[in-house]
Motif scaffolding. Structure first.
Motif, PDB file in Angstrom:
ATOM      1  N   ASN A 146      47.639 144.176  66.413  1.00 47.56           N
ATOM      2  CA  ASN A 146      46.473 144.382  65.565  1.00 47.56           C
ATOM      3  C   ASN A 146      46.231 143.277  64.548  1.00 47.56           C
ATOM      4  O   ASN A 146      45.157 142.686  64.522  1.00 47.56           O
ATOM      5  N   LEU A 147      47.220 142.967  63.691  1.00 49.12           N
ATOM      6  CA  LEU A 147      46.906 142.138  62.532  1.00 49.12           C
ATOM      7  C   LEU A 147      48.117 141.351  62.048  1.00 49.12           C
ATOM      8  O   LEU A 147      49.219 141.891  61.935  1.00 49.12           O
ATOM      9  N   THR A 148      47.886 140.074  61.766  1.00 52.15           N
ATOM     10  CA  THR A 148      48.812 139.277  60.966  1.00 52.15           C
ATOM     11  C   THR A 148      48.110 138.973  59.649  1.00 52.15           C
ATOM     12  O   THR A 148      46.958 138.539  59.644  1.00 52.15           O
ATOM     13  N   HIS A 213      41.387 147.769  60.554  1.00 53.29           N
ATOM     14  CA  HIS A 213      42.318 147.377  59.505  1.00 53.29           C
ATOM     15  C   HIS A 213      42.319 148.502  58.481  1.00 53.29           C
ATOM     16  O   HIS A 213      41.264 148.903  58.005  1.00 53.29           O
ATOM     17  N   ALA A 214      43.513 149.013  58.164  1.00 52.53           N
ATOM     18  CA  ALA A 214      43.656 150.117  57.215  1.00 52.53           C
ATOM     19  C   ALA A 214      42.829 151.329  57.634  1.00 52.53           C
ATOM     20  O   ALA A 214      42.319 152.071  56.809  1.00 52.53           O
ATOM     21  N   GLY A 215      42.718 151.525  58.949  1.00 56.67           N
ATOM     22  CA  GLY A 215      41.978 152.665  59.462  1.00 56.67           C
ATOM     23  C   GLY A 215      40.478 152.509  59.431  1.00 56.67           C
ATOM     24  O   GLY A 215      39.749 153.459  59.738  1.00 56.67           O
ATOM     25  N   ARG A 216      39.978 151.309  59.080  1.00 55.93           N
ATOM     26  CA  ARG A 216      38.543 151.051  59.005  1.00 55.93           C
ATOM     27  C   ARG A 216      38.167 149.951  59.982  1.00 55.93           C
ATOM     28  O   ARG A 216      38.925 149.009  60.200  1.00 55.93           O
ATOM     29  N   ALA A 217      36.954 150.049  60.557  1.00 56.71           N
ATOM     30  CA  ALA A 217      36.487 149.020  61.479  1.00 56.71           C
ATOM     31  C   ALA A 217      36.295 147.701  60.742  1.00 56.71           C
ATOM     32  O   ALA A 217      35.765 147.670  59.626  1.00 56.71           O
ATOM     33  N   ILE A 218      36.714 146.601  61.355  1.00 55.47           N
ATOM     34  CA  ILE A 218      36.593 145.278  60.750  1.00 55.47           C
ATOM     35  C   ILE A 218      35.160 144.774  60.838  1.00 55.47           C
ATOM     36  O   ILE A 218      34.604 144.254  59.873  1.00 55.47           O
ATOM     37  N   ALA A 219      34.565 144.906  61.998  1.00 53.69           N
ATOM     38  CA  ALA A 219      33.196 144.432  62.217  1.00 53.69           C
ATOM     39  C   ALA A 219      32.587 145.230  63.360  1.00 53.69           C
ATOM     40  O   ALA A 219      33.299 145.838  64.167  1.00 53.69           O
ATOM     41  N   ALA A 220      31.279 145.199  63.453  1.00 62.45           N
ATOM     42  CA  ALA A 220      30.585 146.008  64.445  1.00 62.45           C
ATOM     43  C   ALA A 220      30.947 145.625  65.867  1.00 62.45           C
ATOM     44  O   ALA A 220      30.986 146.480  66.758  1.00 62.45           O
ATOM     45  N   ASP A 221      31.218 144.342  66.107  1.00 64.93           N
ATOM     46  CA  ASP A 221      31.459 143.878  67.467  1.00 64.93           C
ATOM     47  C   ASP A 221      32.859 143.318  67.683  1.00 64.93           C
ATOM     48  O   ASP A 221      33.098 142.597  68.651  1.00 64.93           O
ATOM     49  N   ALA A 222      33.802 143.629  66.809  1.00 64.06           N
ATOM     50  CA  ALA A 222      35.194 143.205  67.013  1.00 64.06           C
ATOM     51  C   ALA A 222      35.836 144.106  68.055  1.00 64.06           C
ATOM     52  O   ALA A 222      35.558 145.296  68.129  1.00 64.06           O
ATOM     53  N   GLY A 223      36.720 143.526  68.880  1.00 64.95           N
ATOM     54  CA  GLY A 223      37.374 144.311  69.918  1.00 64.95           C
ATOM     55  C   GLY A 223      38.762 143.802  70.219  1.00 64.95           C
ATOM     56  O   GLY A 223      39.103 142.659  69.898  1.00 64.95           O
ATOM     57  N   VAL A 224      39.556 144.648  70.865  1.00 64.63           N
ATOM     58  CA  VAL A 224      40.933 144.296  71.179  1.00 64.63           C
ATOM     59  C   VAL A 224      41.028 143.538  72.503  1.00 64.63           C
ATOM     60  O   VAL A 224      42.105 143.096  72.889  1.00 64.63           O
TER      61      VAL A 224
END
Length: 311
Positions: A146-148, A213-224
């Motif tokens: 998920n995140l660094t 991030h922190a249970g909230r969407a980062i951006a509308a079109d971000a994906g894994v």
């Protein structure tokens, strides 16, 4: 090693149900639901070839490695984002599928995959879903789901009380951050992306593979599985502006596209900071700047809902 197609692996899992189960029983819901999870998986027709409840985090890598090599086609892992990050690292580029049971506090990886957080629905996804390929990030010799990040988040990861997480869930993180912020010093970061250099001052810098991030969407079109790392800072060197930026990201992040500020996207970057700083990799302190951070496309097989868009 031969890698089966996604369709072939999906068929084998549904037909034969060879599975392994690893649960972090120190996670927020792991201990409470371990026996129930085991029973539900067996009732759903899965043949559990190995079961590992893990109470000591130091044992997790070996237990996951054992699960990956026990003959199971589906390795079901229950825990929070740190547990699932270790699972992703152990299962990356293997011919096995990760099954996610979101038993943590924020469950960012599960949210990025569009998985249900309800336990019964999560188990149903394991038996009725499909195998998909998703991206992983890589930093300091570790895959991350998920995140660094670096900055205030490192202090939070080191100091958030385990009891507070159990009591308040994901609200424990911003409360801990607010308590630690007055003594945190800003830092300067230099990012090199595709020959361009970006310099900034901030208290918090994030490099995301996932979309939450922190249970909230980062951006509308971000994906894994969008083949992109998303880089963004929260605020600048001013503490009050960091707080304001955090609130704005929580409120407006789900609606802003990646093409808008404050986002920078890349598949590889070089990061330096002054002073050198520790890295928070999916909630665990691992590595230190300077560091190269890369994206590994289609590095992990994971069980998702049939409606998941696998690109």
């Amino acid at each position: 090693m031969e890698i089966r197609t996604k369709a072939a692996l999906t068929t084998v899992i549904r037909a034969q149900g060879r599975a392994a189960l690893v649960v972090n029983v120190r996670s927020r819901r792991g201990r409470r639901h371990f026996a129930e999870v085991r029973q539900r998986l067996q009732a759903a027709g899965l043949d559990l070839m190995g079961v590992w409840p893990v109470s000591d985090p130091a044992d997790l890598p070996q237990r996951l490695a054992s699960a990956a090599t026990c003959g199971a086609d589906l390795v079901v892992v229950g825990g929070g984002d740190g547990t699932l990050s270790e699972a992703c690292h152990q299962l990356a580029h293997r011919d096995v599928c990760l099954g996610v049971l979101p038993l943590g506090t924020t469950n960012n990886f599960a949210r990025s995959l569009g998985l249900p957080l309800n336990l019964s629905e999560a188990v149903r996804t394991l038996t009725e879903g499909k195998v998909a390929d998703v991206d992983l990030g890589h930093a300091a010799g570790r895959h991350f789901a998920n995140l660094t990040s670096l900055g205030v988040s490192v202090l939070v990861a080191e100091h958030v009380p385990h009891g507070l997480k159990r009591l308040l869930g994901r609200a424990a993180y911003p409360l801990t951050a607010l308590a630690l912020l007055p003594r945190h010093q800003p830092f300067r970061a230099r990012l090199r992306v595709d020959g361009e250099v970006y310099e900034l001052a901030t208290h918090q810098l994030n490099i995301a593979n996932g979309s939450f991030h922190a249970g909230r969407a980062i951006a509308a079109d971000a994906g894994v599985d969008d083949r992109l790392l998303v880089v963004y800072r929260l605020g600048d060197a001013n503490r009050l502006r960091l707080t304001a930026a955090t609130v704005r990201q929580a409120l407006y992040g789900p609606y802003r596209p990646l093409a808008r500020s404050p986002f920078l996207t890349a598949d590889k970057l070089w990061l330096e900071t002054d002073p050198p700083l520790d890295l928070d990799i999916d909630g665990e302190i691992r590595g230190r700047t300077p560091v190269q951070i890369t994206l590994e496309a289609n590095a992990l097989r994971v069980m998702v809902r049939p409606s998941f868009r696998d690109t």
